[in-house]
Design a protein around this motif. Structure first.
Motif, PDB file in Angstrom:
ATOM      1  N   GLU A   1       0.752  -1.125   0.014  1.00 17.14           N
ATOM      2  CA  GLU A   1      -0.091   0.186  -0.129  1.00 17.14           C
ATOM      3  C   GLU A   1       0.890   1.318   0.002  1.00 17.14           C
ATOM      4  OE1 GLU A   1      -4.082  -0.134   2.008  1.00 17.14           O
ATOM      5  OE2 GLU A   1      -3.168   1.336   3.151  1.00 17.14           O
TER       6      GLU A   1
ATOM      7  N   ARG B   1      -4.695   7.004  -1.922  1.00 16.76           N
ATOM      8  CA  ARG B   1      -3.925   5.609  -1.422  1.00 16.76           C
ATOM      9  C   ARG B   1      -4.270   4.341  -2.611  1.00 16.76           C
ATOM     10  NH1 ARG B   1      -6.749   1.984   2.943  1.00 16.76           N
ATOM     11  NH2 ARG B   1      -8.509   3.509   2.871  1.00 16.76           N
ATOM     12  N   ILE B   2      -3.138   3.778  -2.748  1.00 15.75           N
ATOM     13  CA  ILE B   2      -3.350   2.583  -3.792  1.00 15.75           C
ATOM     14  C   ILE B   2      -2.983   1.367  -2.957  1.00 15.75           C
ATOM     15  CG2 ILE B   2      -2.229   1.537  -5.800  1.00 15.75           C
ATOM     16  CD1 ILE B   2      -1.584   4.214  -6.754  1.00 15.75           C
ATOM     17  N   SER B   3      -3.651   0.234  -3.048  1.00  8.41           N
ATOM     18  CA  SER B   3      -3.657  -0.786  -2.262  1.00  8.41           C
ATOM     19  C   SER B   3      -3.644  -1.946  -3.349  1.00  8.41           C
ATOM     20  CB  SER B   3      -4.653  -0.955  -1.271  1.00  8.41           C
ATOM     21  OG  SER B   3      -4.564  -2.222  -0.637  1.00  8.41           O
TER      22      SER B   3
ATOM     23  N   ALA C   1      -6.860  -4.991  -6.704  1.00  9.90           N
ATOM     24  CA  ALA C   1      -5.947  -3.456  -6.779  1.00  9.90           C
ATOM     25  C   ALA C   1      -7.395  -2.538  -6.245  1.00  9.90           C
ATOM     26  CB  ALA C   1      -5.508  -3.312  -8.190  1.00  9.90           C
ATOM     27  N   THR C   2      -6.945  -1.613  -5.565  1.00  7.90           N
ATOM     28  CA  THR C   2      -7.861  -0.549  -4.865  1.00  7.90           C
ATOM     29  C   THR C   2      -7.245   0.584  -4.709  1.00  7.90           C
ATOM     30  OG1 THR C   2      -8.762  -2.303  -3.504  1.00  7.90           O
ATOM     31  CG2 THR C   2      -9.423  -0.335  -3.175  1.00  7.90           C
ATOM     32  N   TRP C   3      -7.990   1.635  -5.039  1.00  2.00           N
ATOM     33  CA  TRP C   3      -7.754   3.180  -5.230  1.00  2.00           C
ATOM     34  C   TRP C   3      -8.530   3.821  -4.500  1.00  2.00           C
ATOM     35  CZ3 TRP C   3      -4.322   6.843  -6.743  1.00  2.00           C
ATOM     36  CH2 TRP C   3      -4.974   8.239  -6.721  1.00  2.00           C
ATOM     37  N   TYR C   4      -7.997   4.757  -3.678  1.00  2.00           N
ATOM     38  CA  TYR C   4      -8.885   5.433  -2.490  1.00  2.00           C
ATOM     39  C   TYR C   4      -8.282   7.038  -2.731  1.00  2.00           C
ATOM     40  CZ  TYR C   4      -9.231   0.989  -0.231  1.00  2.00           C
ATOM     41  OH  TYR C   4      -9.541  -0.214   0.334  1.00  2.00           O
TER      42      TYR C   4
END
Length: 162
Positions: free
Chosen positions: A111, A123-125, A136-139
């Motif tokens: 992250e 935030r990138i996870s 993959a998750t982008w916040y």
């Protein structure tokens, strides 16, 4: 092509700095077999989130304890609710990005967290399994409310407008 999904959510977060003598902090250090005197800081993050589709509202709580001998790298003990304890390595790079990495069971989490402005956190996870990207998750997270204006020298270089 594999299964792709997209979702959007809205959440409210509450952050509370905890004393290093707080019972929850001591219990987390004990569970990790860590001497609590090496803890640098601790926090509890609570949230309430709602999806934009017909989904029930979810709440949760996260306990964090940072362990470090240097200001730019160390380890974070993390526990979400009653889930198993997770240990994450952290470092803060030259652009003031927080980089977290850890492995639990067969999953590896990476992250990156940084501020685009004092009120906008990005935030990138990445969650990997067997060296394959699993999720993959982008916040983008907006801090609500009024903050005192920081002095220009206190802003991270990446957010500078000069």
């Amino acid at each position: 092509m594999g299964n792709l999904s997209s979702e959007a959510q809205s959440a409210q977060l509450w952050m509370e700095q905890l004393s290093l003598e707080d019972r929850a902090v001591l219990e987390l250090c004990n569970a990790a077999d860590v001497d609590p005197t090496v803890a640098q800081c601790a926090a509890k993050i609570s949230w309430k989130e709602q999806g934009f589709q017909v989904q029930p509202q979810e709440t949760g709580e996260l306990l964090l304890v940072a362990l470090s001998n240097t200001p730019h790298q160390g380890e974070i003990l993390q526990q979400v609710g009653t889930a198993p304890l997770m240990r994450l390595n952290f470092q803060i790079d030259g652009d003031q990005r927080l980089i977290l990495a850890g492995t639990q069971d067969q999953f590896h989490l990476e992250e990156r967290v940084w501020f685009a402005s004092p009120n906008l956190r990005l935030r990138i996870s990445l969650l990997k399994q067997a060296n394959q990207l699993y999720q993959a998750t982008w916040y983008s997270e907006v801090r609500m409310g009024v903050l005192p204006e920081p002095a220009p020298e206190e802003l991270p270089h990446a957010a500078s407008t000069k």
